[in-house]
Design a protein around this motif. Structure first.
Motif, short mmCIF file in Angstrom:
data_model
loop_
_atom_site.label_atom_id
_atom_site.label_comp_id
_atom_site.label_asym_id
_atom_site.label_seq_id
_atom_site.Cartn_x
_atom_site.Cartn_y
_atom_site.Cartn_z
N GLY A 141 0.79 -1.24 0.00
CA GLY A 141 0.00 0.00 0.00
C GLY A 141 0.81 1.27 0.00
N ALA A 142 2.15 1.17 -0.03
CA ALA A 142 2.95 2.41 -0.06
C ALA A 142 2.95 3.00 -1.48
N LYS A 143 2.86 4.34 -1.54
CA LYS A 143 3.02 5.01 -2.84
C LYS A 143 4.50 5.39 -2.94
N ILE A 144 5.15 4.89 -3.97
CA ILE A 144 6.61 5.11 -4.04
C ILE A 144 6.97 5.89 -5.30
N TYR A 150 16.26 10.00 -5.04
CA TYR A 150 15.70 9.57 -3.75
C TYR A 150 14.49 8.66 -3.98
N ILE A 151 14.32 7.70 -3.10
CA ILE A 151 13.11 6.88 -3.04
C ILE A 151 12.22 7.52 -1.98
N THR A 152 11.03 7.97 -2.39
CA THR A 152 10.10 8.52 -1.40
C THR A 152 8.92 7.55 -1.28
N ALA A 153 8.67 7.11 -0.06
CA ALA A 153 7.55 6.17 0.18
C ALA A 153 6.52 6.87 1.05
N LYS A 154 5.23 6.78 0.63
CA LYS A 154 4.17 7.38 1.44
C LYS A 154 3.08 6.35 1.72
N ALA A 155 2.68 6.29 2.97
CA ALA A 155 1.58 5.39 3.35
C ALA A 155 0.84 6.06 4.51
N PRO A 156 0.13 7.19 4.22
CA PRO A 156 -0.48 7.98 5.31
C PRO A 156 -1.48 7.18 6.17
N ASN A 157 -2.07 6.14 5.55
CA ASN A 157 -2.99 5.33 6.37
C ASN A 157 -2.33 4.04 6.85
N GLY A 158 -1.01 4.05 6.80
CA GLY A 158 -0.30 2.84 7.27
C GLY A 158 -0.20 1.80 6.17
N LEU A 159 0.56 0.75 6.41
CA LEU A 159 0.73 -0.35 5.45
C LEU A 159 -0.28 -1.44 5.77
N LYS A 160 -0.60 -2.23 4.73
CA LYS A 160 -1.53 -3.33 5.03
C LYS A 160 -0.87 -4.66 4.67
N GLY A 161 -1.21 -5.64 5.49
CA GLY A 161 -0.64 -6.97 5.27
C GLY A 161 -1.11 -7.53 3.93
N THR A 162 -0.25 -8.33 3.30
CA THR A 162 -0.62 -8.95 2.02
C THR A 162 0.32 -10.13 1.77
N ILE A 163 0.17 -10.77 0.62
CA ILE A 163 1.09 -11.86 0.29
C ILE A 163 2.20 -11.30 -0.60
N ILE A 164 3.43 -11.48 -0.19
CA ILE A 164 4.59 -11.03 -0.98
C ILE A 164 5.31 -12.29 -1.45
N ASP A 165 5.35 -12.46 -2.76
CA ASP A 165 6.00 -13.66 -3.31
C ASP A 165 7.25 -13.20 -4.07
#
Ligand code: EPZ
Length: 430
Positions: A141-144, A150-165
């Motif tokens: 859920g991060a906007k990158i 620079y790498i800018t990451a934004k997740a104002p409502n926090g990150l959400k769990g998911t499956i990362i493969d």
């Protein structure tokens, strides 16, 4: 006005001296670094023991200080507490020196919903992209954005769990996502996770801090997000790569070195490879080993692969050993695209090695001896291989750019001098 010339540190080594005595393996650099980053995830103290005093760990302390974490580092004990106003950014200077700074990206985004991390560059062993880290955080859920380096990451409502493969195993990628997932909403499943002992060591610290993690050390790690993490105290595991480096050094310099704090359980495949050559690692007690070898060493074929197989970080050191095997050996480097930079340096010392660049295979032919020469250290682990080569060569070897060694081998000079090595540091104008 006389401009100040930059001075470079060099090692001068007298080869051919049998080494004997005791050496203590230090804490693992590649465990200390992510464990230090975990202090971003809480405002309570994180106390780490057995932290090696290296350029890389001191760099990471500086990065964390700039983020807002106070630190006290003495005799291997590092206390970290996030008690200043957060500044979730890293700057070019510090990142450029150490790629592992990418590890703060996941933790900062998870804790503050924002991170600005300078894009780590490649290094001499490869391009070292971080696309897998970025894609995984986007999936959470991060906007990158990548802008002006620079790498800018934004997740104002926090990150959400998911499956990362993960399409390929990535050590710091697994560590980055595991840390981010500890504070994400819901469950994260990391598939094709890296299984290195350093990943497990980080998971053990995070669990002590209250994270809900299972499966670390296997291909699948499951993390249930929690609201807050707490204070913890943790001792860093011994450095399996430094340990393997001293095993090879002992085998080549008389084999009378007692290696203490030797993490045998992390070096099973490495020791199996040595057995094929005619070298055995013999326990003296539950933490100390000595190395025994046959007079004639047998050639072998080595492939570097992800843990638990043969570690890429011991490839250069193994290459020096195989120069003395009775026959033709081969090493295939599968992890990095350019990790044979030590070959031209070893050839300058008389090694007979050919590299098939396309397939990343080095063919090592037997030689009777290496000759001392002026050589360069090209990357952290190759610099250790050059020190081994200098210690077994005939005559004097000068190793330039010793900076690489200082990044990952704690007190290397005094450890070697205590074993009888004739090694000294000098400074020469760049
Ligand atoms: C870690 O690097 C270690 N560093 C390295 O040790 C080690 O050599 C490496 O793992 C492999 O074991 C630390 O732990 C701080 P990867 P890391 O991500 O995490 C590709 C040392 O000497 N890849 O497992 O950066 C990558 O290019 C250092 O202490 C992508 O393509 O390695 C490589 O080919 C050197 N995209 C492969 O995956 C990504 O986003 C494995 O890399 C990430 C990685």
């Amino acid at each position: 006005m006389q401009e100040t010339k930059e001075l470079k540190e060099i090692f001068i080594i007298e080869g051919g001296i049998p080494l004997e005595g005791k050496v203590q393996i230090s804490g693992a650099k590649n465990s200390a670094l992510p464990n230090m980053v975990a202090s971003i995830l809480t405002d309570e103290p994180v106390i780490l023991e057995n932290v090696p005093d290296l350029l890389d760990t001191r760099n990471m302390i500086e990065i964390l200080n700039k983020i807002g974490i106070s630190s006290h580092f003495e005799d291997g004990k590092l206390s970290l507490v996030f008690n200043k106003a957060p500044n979730p950014e890293t700057d070019y200077k510090l990142v450029q020196k150490m790629r592992a700074s990418i590890l703060v990206l996941g933790a900062l985004t998870a804790r503050f919903g924002y991170a600005k991390v300078y894009m780590p560059g490649g290094c001499s062993i490869g391009y070292r992209p971080v696309d897998l880290h970025i894609n995984a955080l986007e999936k959470m859920g991060a906007k990158i954005e990548i802008d002006h380096g620079y790498i800018t990451a934004k997740a104002p409502n926090g990150l959400k769990g998911t499956i990362i493969d993960f399409p390929k195993k990535t050590v710091t990628g697994t560590e980055n996502i595991m840390m981010a997932a500890t504070l994400a909403k819901g469950k994260t499943v990391i598939k094709n996770a890296a299984k290195e002992p350093e990943v497990v060591d980080l998971a053990n610290l995070l669990i002590k801090m209250g994270a809900k993690i299972s499966g670390a050390g296997t291909d699948t790690i499951i993390i249930e997000g929690v609201n807050k993490l707490q204070s913890a105290r943790h001792t860093i595991i011994p450095d399996r790569i430094e340990a393997g480096t001293f095993v090879i050094l002992s085998a080549l310099t008389g084999g009378r070195i007692y290696i203490e704090n030797y993490p045998k359980k992390y070096l099973t495949y490495f020791e199996k490879t040595l057995e094929e050559i005619g070298i055995s690692v013999v326990p003296v007690n539950n933490k100390t080993v000595i190395v025994r070898r046959e007079r004639d060493l047998k050639p072998t074929y080595v492939e570097t692969r992800e843990y638990p197989y043969f570690p890429t970080d011991l490839q250069a050191q193994m290459m020096v050993l195989l120069c003395f095997a009775n026959g033709v050996s081969k090493i295939k480097e599968n992890i990095f695209e350019n990790r044979f930079m030590h070959v031209p340096e070893l050839k300058r010392m008389g090694a007979k090695i050919d590299v098939d660049t396309k397939n990343q295979i080095a063919t090592i032919n037997k030689i009777d001896k290496l000759q001392g020469a002026i050589v360069k250290a090209t990357d952290l682990r190759a610099s250790a291989a050059m020190v081994i080569a200098g210690l077994v060569a005939e005559g004097t070897t000068v190793i330039e750019d010793i900076y690489h060694l200082r990044r990952g081998y704690e007190n290397i000079e005094s450890k070697l001098k205590n074993l009888g090595a004739k090694i000294k540091t000098e400074y020469k104008e760049n």
